[in-house]
Design a protein around this motif. Sequence first.
Motif, mmCIF file in Angstrom:
data_model
loop_
_atom_site.group_PDB
_atom_site.id
_atom_site.type_symbol
_atom_site.label_atom_id
_atom_site.label_comp_id
_atom_site.label_asym_id
_atom_site.label_seq_id
_atom_site.Cartn_x
_atom_site.Cartn_y
_atom_site.Cartn_z
ATOM 1 N N LYS A 67 0.833 -1.181 0.039
ATOM 2 C CA LYS A 67 -0.041 0.024 0.038
ATOM 3 C C LYS A 67 0.928 1.438 0.003
ATOM 4 O O LYS A 67 1.855 1.474 1.019
ATOM 5 N N THR A 69 -0.492 4.697 -0.775
ATOM 6 C CA THR A 69 -1.178 6.219 -0.471
ATOM 7 C C THR A 69 -2.739 5.813 -0.650
ATOM 8 O O THR A 69 -2.993 4.841 -1.242
ATOM 9 N N SER A 70 -3.567 6.780 -0.584
ATOM 10 C CA SER A 70 -5.013 7.007 -0.761
ATOM 11 C C SER A 70 -4.927 7.457 -2.339
ATOM 12 O O SER A 70 -4.138 8.489 -2.729
ATOM 13 N N ASP A 72 -6.965 9.630 -3.266
ATOM 14 C CA ASP A 72 -7.349 11.146 -3.075
ATOM 15 C C ASP A 72 -6.143 11.950 -2.778
ATOM 16 O O ASP A 72 -6.068 13.381 -2.965
ATOM 17 N N SER A 73 -4.956 11.551 -2.865
ATOM 18 C CA SER A 73 -3.734 12.217 -2.519
ATOM 19 C C SER A 73 -3.250 12.328 -3.814
ATOM 20 O O SER A 73 -2.178 13.297 -4.093
ATOM 21 N N VAL A 169 -5.908 0.037 -7.573
ATOM 22 C CA VAL A 169 -6.720 0.535 -6.485
ATOM 23 C C VAL A 169 -7.784 -0.157 -6.056
ATOM 24 O O VAL A 169 -8.499 -0.856 -6.518
ATOM 25 N N THR A 171 -10.130 -0.923 -2.703
ATOM 26 C CA THR A 171 -11.148 -0.071 -1.825
ATOM 27 C C THR A 171 -11.291 -0.700 -0.567
ATOM 28 O O THR A 171 -11.743 -1.767 -0.255
ATOM 29 N N GLU A 172 -10.975 0.000 0.452
ATOM 30 C CA GLU A 172 -10.763 -0.606 1.960
ATOM 31 C C GLU A 172 -11.564 0.526 2.847
ATOM 32 O O GLU A 172 -11.036 1.442 3.032
ATOM 33 N N ARG A 175 -12.430 3.644 1.445
ATOM 34 C CA ARG A 175 -11.274 4.736 1.100
ATOM 35 C C ARG A 175 -10.878 3.871 -0.114
ATOM 36 O O ARG A 175 -10.563 2.539 0.027
ATOM 37 N N ASP A 176 -10.379 4.529 -1.228
ATOM 38 C CA ASP A 176 -9.564 4.170 -2.542
ATOM 39 C C ASP A 176 -8.336 4.290 -2.143
ATOM 40 O O ASP A 176 -7.449 5.350 -1.975
ATOM 41 N N GLU A 177 -7.442 3.091 -2.179
ATOM 42 C CA GLU A 177 -6.188 3.042 -1.750
ATOM 43 C C GLU A 177 -5.215 2.540 -2.959
ATOM 44 O O GLU A 177 -5.517 1.686 -3.713
#
Length: 196
Positions: A67, A69-70, A72-73, A169, A171-172, A175-177
């Motif tokens: 992993k 980052t997310s 949306d970063s 990508v 989703t956990e 949140r999309d990671e």
Amino acid sequence: MTASLSTQPPARSTPRAPASGDDRRGFVAKATAVLIGGLLVVFPFLAGLRVFADPLRRQGGRGVFLKITSLDSLADDGTPREFPVIADRRDSWNSYPSEPIGAVYLRRIEGPAKVEAFSVVCPHLGCFVGFIRERDIFRCPCHTSAFALDGAVISGPSPRGMDKLECQVRTEGGRDEVWVKFENFYTGRTEQVAKA
Ligand code: FES
């Protein structure tokens, strides 16, 4: 007064039977030697087994998904951003939790893949490539290889484009990671070949 000399032969000392304390000391010394010898064999074996079982070395030494980052970063406009790759690292003797083991560039793209990932390592000789925001290019400071936003070579001695990494990508917890399969590749080759 005259001294008389004795004609008797000197008395022989009879061999002393080992005391039970000596037996015990001998037994303890032998047992200790066997124990140390066993540890010298078993410990390196276990250490090697742990290195072999390290998740970063599984799958024939190929990378594993980590992993990063997310989602949306990442900027919506496709501007790349550099992120460290953090993982638990182990060698034969120690473990180092949450250590930086490398870095990647991520950029948001159109389409179902959503994100593109590149290694920061230059495919020419392994320097770290920088991103020049004003010109929207990647550039290596060592021998001035330049790369387009999609990683293709623009100029310079690099024998191939920037090394692309598999990216997902996930989703956990709503949140999309962004997850990347982190690998290192041989430099100086025209083909992108992962190090074993
Ligand atoms: S190491 Fe990057 S151009 Fe030579």
